[in-house]
Scaffold this motif. Sequence first.
Motif, short mmCIF file in Angstrom:
data_model
loop_
_atom_site.label_atom_id
_atom_site.label_comp_id
_atom_site.label_asym_id
_atom_site.label_seq_id
_atom_site.Cartn_x
_atom_site.Cartn_y
_atom_site.Cartn_z
N UNK A 196 0.86 -1.18 0.00
CA UNK A 196 0.00 0.00 0.00
C UNK A 196 0.89 1.23 0.00
N UNK A 197 0.36 2.32 -0.54
CA UNK A 197 1.11 3.57 -0.42
C UNK A 197 1.08 4.00 1.04
N UNK B 133 -5.90 3.68 6.61
CA UNK B 133 -6.58 2.46 7.06
C UNK B 133 -6.30 2.19 8.53
N UNK B 134 -5.03 2.20 8.93
CA UNK B 134 -4.69 1.78 10.29
C UNK B 134 -5.02 2.82 11.36
N UNK C 57 -1.78 -4.53 17.63
CA UNK C 57 -2.70 -5.63 17.30
C UNK C 57 -3.99 -5.09 16.69
N UNK C 58 -4.52 -4.01 17.23
CA UNK C 58 -5.74 -3.41 16.67
C UNK C 58 -5.50 -2.89 15.26
N UNK C 59 -4.35 -2.29 15.02
CA UNK C 59 -4.05 -1.78 13.69
C UNK C 59 -3.88 -2.92 12.69
N UNK D 291 -6.17 -6.16 8.19
CA UNK D 291 -6.69 -7.44 7.70
C UNK D 291 -8.14 -7.29 7.24
N UNK D 292 -8.93 -6.56 8.00
CA UNK D 292 -10.33 -6.31 7.60
C UNK D 292 -10.39 -5.52 6.29
#
Length: 79
Positions: A5-6, A13-14, A42-44, A49-50
């Motif tokens: 990803x750029x 996203x994260x 872990x949340x990021x 992944x989602x």
Amino acid sequence: NEKKLSEDEYYDVVVFGYLRAVQEYCNNPSKYRNIFSTFAWKCMQNTLADHYKYLASPKRCATVISLDEPIDGEDGLCV
């Protein structure tokens, strides 16, 4: 680069995973034994992944067919 990803798209996203981690950690700090950075990481990762699951969904990868294009044949018929 590792996630293909750029930089801008990756952080777009994260950031939502990070914000969710902050909210959960502040609401319930005794529930999380890990230090915040581990929990946030872990949340990021889960948010990333989602995002990939969202992009890989069948409706996002569908083949587009035009009704105006000729069918693969010699007679040039349209669908």
